[in-house]
Design a protein around this motif. Structure first.
Motif, PDB file in Angstrom:
ATOM      1  N   LEU A  12      29.719   2.996   5.789  1.00 15.47           N
ATOM      2  CA  LEU A  12      29.643   4.367   5.320  1.00 15.47           C
ATOM      3  C   LEU A  12      30.107   5.322   6.398  1.00 15.47           C
ATOM      4  CD1 LEU A  12      26.084   4.097   3.774  1.00 15.47           C
ATOM      5  CD2 LEU A  12      28.243   4.006   2.547  1.00 15.47           C
ATOM      6  N   VAL A  13      31.386   5.770   6.280  1.00 20.24           N
ATOM      7  CA  VAL A  13      31.915   6.647   7.314  1.00 20.24           C
ATOM      8  C   VAL A  13      32.712   7.767   6.691  1.00 20.24           C
ATOM      9  CG1 VAL A  13      33.046   6.647   9.545  1.00 20.24           C
ATOM     10  CG2 VAL A  13      32.274   4.531   8.562  1.00 20.24           C
ATOM     11  N   SER A  14      32.479   9.075   7.059  1.00 18.90           N
ATOM     12  CA  SER A  14      33.320  10.129   6.493  1.00 18.90           C
ATOM     13  C   SER A  14      33.213  11.423   7.249  1.00 18.90           C
ATOM     14  CB  SER A  14      33.002  10.285   5.015  1.00 18.90           C
ATOM     15  OG  SER A  14      32.261  11.376   4.732  1.00 18.90           O
ATOM     16  N   ALA A  15      34.030  12.435   6.949  1.00 24.94           N
ATOM     17  CA  ALA A  15      34.172  13.582   7.832  1.00 24.94           C
ATOM     18  C   ALA A  15      33.260  14.731   7.500  1.00 24.94           C
ATOM     19  CB  ALA A  15      35.612  14.061   7.802  1.00 24.94           C
ATOM     20  N   GLY A  16      32.805  15.473   8.528  1.00 19.19           N
ATOM     21  CA  GLY A  16      31.841  16.522   8.324  1.00 19.19           C
ATOM     22  C   GLY A  16      32.382  17.921   8.401  1.00 19.19           C
ATOM     23  N   LEU A  74      20.231   6.498   1.813  1.00 17.84           N
ATOM     24  CA  LEU A  74      21.591   6.109   1.453  1.00 17.84           C
ATOM     25  C   LEU A  74      21.945   6.450   0.012  1.00 17.84           C
ATOM     26  CD1 LEU A  74      22.018   2.685   3.274  1.00 17.84           C
ATOM     27  CD2 LEU A  74      22.354   5.012   4.108  1.00 17.84           C
ATOM     28  N   THR A  75      20.962   6.779  -0.828  1.00 14.27           N
ATOM     29  CA  THR A  75      21.259   7.167  -2.211  1.00 14.27           C
ATOM     30  C   THR A  75      21.528   8.663  -2.343  1.00 14.27           C
ATOM     31  OG1 THR A  75      18.935   7.570  -2.809  1.00 14.27           O
ATOM     32  CG2 THR A  75      19.770   5.311  -3.047  1.00 14.27           C
ATOM     33  N   ARG A  76      21.267   9.443  -1.280  1.00 14.56           N
ATOM     34  CA  ARG A  76      21.446  10.898  -1.371  1.00 14.56           C
ATOM     35  C   ARG A  76      22.158  11.525  -0.187  1.00 14.56           C
ATOM     36  NH1 ARG A  76      15.599  13.349  -2.427  1.00 14.56           N
ATOM     37  NH2 ARG A  76      15.310  12.244  -0.454  1.00 14.56           N
ATOM     38  N   ASP A  77      22.029  10.931   0.990  1.00 16.70           N
ATOM     39  CA  ASP A  77      22.469  11.602   2.208  1.00 16.70           C
ATOM     40  C   ASP A  77      23.899  11.276   2.638  1.00 16.70           C
ATOM     41  OD1 ASP A  77      20.009  12.780   2.340  1.00 16.70           O
ATOM     42  OD2 ASP A  77      19.178  11.379   3.810  1.00 16.70           O
ATOM     43  N   ILE A  78      24.528  10.281   2.016  1.00 15.35           N
ATOM     44  CA  ILE A  78      25.917   9.963   2.323  1.00 15.35           C
ATOM     45  C   ILE A  78      26.784  10.649   1.283  1.00 15.35           C
ATOM     46  CG2 ILE A  78      27.590   8.135   2.739  1.00 15.35           C
ATOM     47  CD1 ILE A  78      25.175   8.237   4.662  1.00 15.35           C
ATOM     48  N   HIS A  79      27.626  11.566   1.700  1.00 15.26           N
ATOM     49  CA  HIS A  79      28.398  12.391   0.772  1.00 15.26           C
ATOM     50  C   HIS A  79      29.775  11.824   0.451  1.00 15.26           C
ATOM     51  CE1 HIS A  79      25.822  15.937   2.424  1.00 15.26           C
ATOM     52  NE2 HIS A  79      25.144  15.132   1.641  1.00 15.26           N
ATOM     53  N   SER A  80      30.425  11.226   1.435  1.00 12.80           N
ATOM     54  CA  SER A  80      31.738  10.658   1.146  1.00 12.80           C
ATOM     55  C   SER A  80      32.128   9.635   2.203  1.00 12.80           C
ATOM     56  CB  SER A  80      32.817  11.745   1.073  1.00 12.80           C
ATOM     57  OG  SER A  80      33.060  12.311   2.344  1.00 12.80           O
ATOM     58  N   LEU A  96      35.779   7.483   8.175  1.00  9.77           N
ATOM     59  CA  LEU A  96      35.081   8.757   8.363  1.00  9.77           C
ATOM     60  C   LEU A  96      33.911   8.805   7.393  1.00  9.77           C
ATOM     61  CD1 LEU A  96      38.222  11.111   8.223  1.00  9.77           C
ATOM     62  CD2 LEU A  96      37.181  10.129  10.266  1.00  9.77           C
ATOM     63  N   ILE A  97      32.734   9.218   7.883  1.00 12.82           N
ATOM     64  CA  ILE A  97      31.564   9.342   7.001  1.00 12.82           C
ATOM     65  C   ILE A  97      31.029  10.756   7.035  1.00 12.82           C
ATOM     66  CG2 ILE A  97      29.319   8.435   6.380  1.00 12.82           C
ATOM     67  CD1 ILE A  97      29.797   6.109   8.119  1.00 12.82           C
ATOM     68  N   GLN A  98      30.930  11.347   5.871  1.00  9.71           N
ATOM     69  CA  GLN A  98      30.323  12.674   5.771  1.00  9.71           C
ATOM     70  C   GLN A  98      28.931  12.517   5.183  1.00  9.71           C
ATOM     71  OE1 GLN A  98      32.083  15.272   2.948  1.00  9.71           O
ATOM     72  NE2 GLN A  98      30.818  17.027   3.501  1.00  9.71           N
ATOM     73  N   GLY A  99      27.957  13.156   5.803  1.00 14.09           N
ATOM     74  CA  GLY A  99      26.599  13.053   5.281  1.00 14.09           C
ATOM     75  C   GLY A  99      25.593  13.707   6.204  1.00 14.09           C
ATOM     76  N   GLN A 100      24.340  13.413   5.956  1.00  7.16           N
ATOM     77  CA  GLN A 100      23.248  13.918   6.776  1.00  7.16           C
ATOM     78  C   GLN A 100      22.711  12.748   7.594  1.00  7.16           C
ATOM     79  OE1 GLN A 100      20.369  16.111   4.387  1.00  7.16           O
ATOM     80  NE2 GLN A 100      21.971  16.632   2.915  1.00  7.16           N
ATOM     81  N   PHE A 101      22.719  12.904   8.920  1.00  6.82           N
ATOM     82  CA  PHE A 101      22.358  11.806   9.800  1.00  6.82           C
ATOM     83  C   PHE A 101      21.272  12.225  10.790  1.00  6.82           C
ATOM     84  CE2 PHE A 101      26.985  11.648   8.941  1.00  6.82           C
ATOM     85  CZ  PHE A 101      27.013  10.501   8.144  1.00  6.82           C
ATOM     86  N   ASP A 102      20.487  11.239  11.194  1.00  9.71           N
ATOM     87  CA  ASP A 102      19.535  11.427  12.285  1.00  9.71           C
ATOM     88  C   ASP A 102      20.190  10.831  13.525  1.00  9.71           C
ATOM     89  OD1 ASP A 102      17.453  11.133  14.191  1.00  9.71           O
ATOM     90  OD2 ASP A 102      15.961  11.167  12.585  1.00  9.71           O
ATOM     91  N   ARG A 103      20.857  11.688  14.304  1.00  6.51           N
ATOM     92  CA  ARG A 103      21.643  11.196  15.435  1.00  6.51           C
ATOM     93  C   ARG A 103      20.788  10.423  16.433  1.00  6.51           C
ATOM     94  NH1 ARG A 103      26.105  14.514  18.916  1.00  6.51           N
ATOM     95  NH2 ARG A 103      26.491  15.343  16.835  1.00  6.51           N
ATOM     96  N   GLU A 104      19.605  10.919  16.705  1.00 16.61           N
ATOM     97  CA  GLU A 104      18.757  10.271  17.706  1.00 16.61           C
ATOM     98  C   GLU A 104      18.393   8.853  17.299  1.00 16.61           C
ATOM     99  OE1 GLU A 104      15.374  12.591  18.725  1.00 16.61           O
ATOM    100  OE2 GLU A 104      16.543  14.282  19.500  1.00 16.61           O
ATOM    101  N   LYS A 105      18.046   8.664  16.032  1.00 19.38           N
ATOM    102  CA  LYS A 105      17.683   7.318  15.576  1.00 19.38           C
ATOM    103  C   LYS A 105      18.881   6.382  15.609  1.00 19.38           C
ATOM    104  CE  LYS A 105      13.625   8.077  12.664  1.00 19.38           C
ATOM    105  NZ  LYS A 105      13.017   7.860  11.326  1.00 19.38           N
TER     106      LYS A 105
END
Length: 306
Positions: A12-16, A74-80, A96-105
């Motif tokens: 899962l990789v996409s642009a932000g 993964l059912t809501r936070d990965i956009h493309s 490229l992954i666009q979505g909402q990520f917890d960078r620290e984790k």
């Protein structure tokens, strides 16, 4: 934990810097092929609702566990998801992954990889690790809070950062780009894929004879008025090559029609397919009601995922 992270970041990789639809400004001008999935459009569709509900019905504990581990649902936070490359070499592909990520984790898990290290480029931290199962080097970076870039090549990651910064050409800046033209008008579709110079992408493999006789191809998957639709356009090298490809396609449909004797409920799917040819151009079309398609898929899915 490392396996979960590798699966997440490799799949899962996409642009932000842009929304879920494919953005030509995020694809380098030297790309020969591109593949894009708009998870937001898919989730908003009737078919997407059915699939998501089924996933949650069967796997809610796993979805919750992954969210706890990675910080993303993964059912809501990965956009493309967008993947592309300049040739057939897997090492040169970029995701490229666009979505909402917890960078620290994500970085805490990534740091557990024995090959983990960091470098810097144009103000970005670039992360290096290895896919231990495949023995492949991996390179990635956060180009923005909601954007991850990953490749096996550090050079391709650096090039991607330059493209996103507007310092290197993209499909959006190349008005004569054949790939860019194929990807026009794909906003809002679930899947958009295209490739040019197909003969150079097949690697001379015998089983890819159809593609070796073709110049370019595009694929669009979308839901229209409650129907799941797939459209494939293929431009052959010449009329003779197009006729040969048409014969192959019609032969495959005829073979599929014979198989429905054992699974008569699948007959409507075969009937929903069509092939047309105009000179050296071929078009494949599939259209079928989303609820019926989902019911058939669920009926014939392996028992463990029903």
């Amino acid at each position: 934990m490392k396996k979960c992270l590798m699966f997440f970041m490799a799949s899962l990789v996409s642009a932000g810097l842009f929304a879920a639809p494919l953005n030509p400004a995020a694809v380098p001008a030297d790309a020969k092929w591109a593949f894009h999935i708009d998870f937001e459009s898919f989730s908003a569709s009737q078919f997407g609702h059915l699939v998501t509900a089924e996933i949650l019905r069967q796997h809610q504990p796993k979805v919750d566990a992954i969210k706890q581990l990675l910080g993303s649902d993964l059912t809501r936070d990965i956009h493309s998801l967008t993947v592309f490359g300049p040739d057939a070499d897997e090492a040169n592909a970029v995701a490229l992954i666009q979505g909402q990520f917890d960078r620290e984790k994500l970085l805490a898990l990534l740091s557990l990889n024995p090959a983990y290290n960091e470098s810097a480029y144009a103000g970005n931290i670039v992360y290096h690790w290895q896919d231990e199962k495949r023995g492949k080097d991996q390179v990635g970076t956060f180009a923005a809070e909601n954007l991850i870039v990953i490749s096996q090549s550090a050079e391709r990651v650096r090039t991607m950062l330059d493209v996103l910064a507007g310092q290197k050409a993209s499909l959006a800046t190349q008005s004569d780009s054949a790939l860019g033209a194929l990807l026009e008008g794909t906003q809002g579709v679930f899947v958009a894929a295209a490739a040019t110079d197909l003969s150079s992408l097949t690697g001379g493999q015998d089983h890819a004879a159809v593609l070796q006789n073709s110049r370019m191809m595009s694929v669009i998957v979308n839901e229209i008025e409650g129907d799941m639709c797939a459209f494939v356009q293929l431009e052959a090298k010449n009329v003779e090559a197009a006729q040969q490809v048409e014969q192959v396609a019609r032969g495959m449909l005829a073979f599929a029609a014979l198989q429905v004797q054992h699974l008569p409920e699948l007959a409507p799917l075969v009937q929903a397919c069509g092939v047309t040819r105009t000179d050296s151009s071929l078009a494949f079309e599939f259209r079928y009601p989303s609820p019926k398609l989902f019911a058939l898929m669920r009926q014939h899915a392996p028992k463990e995922i029903k």
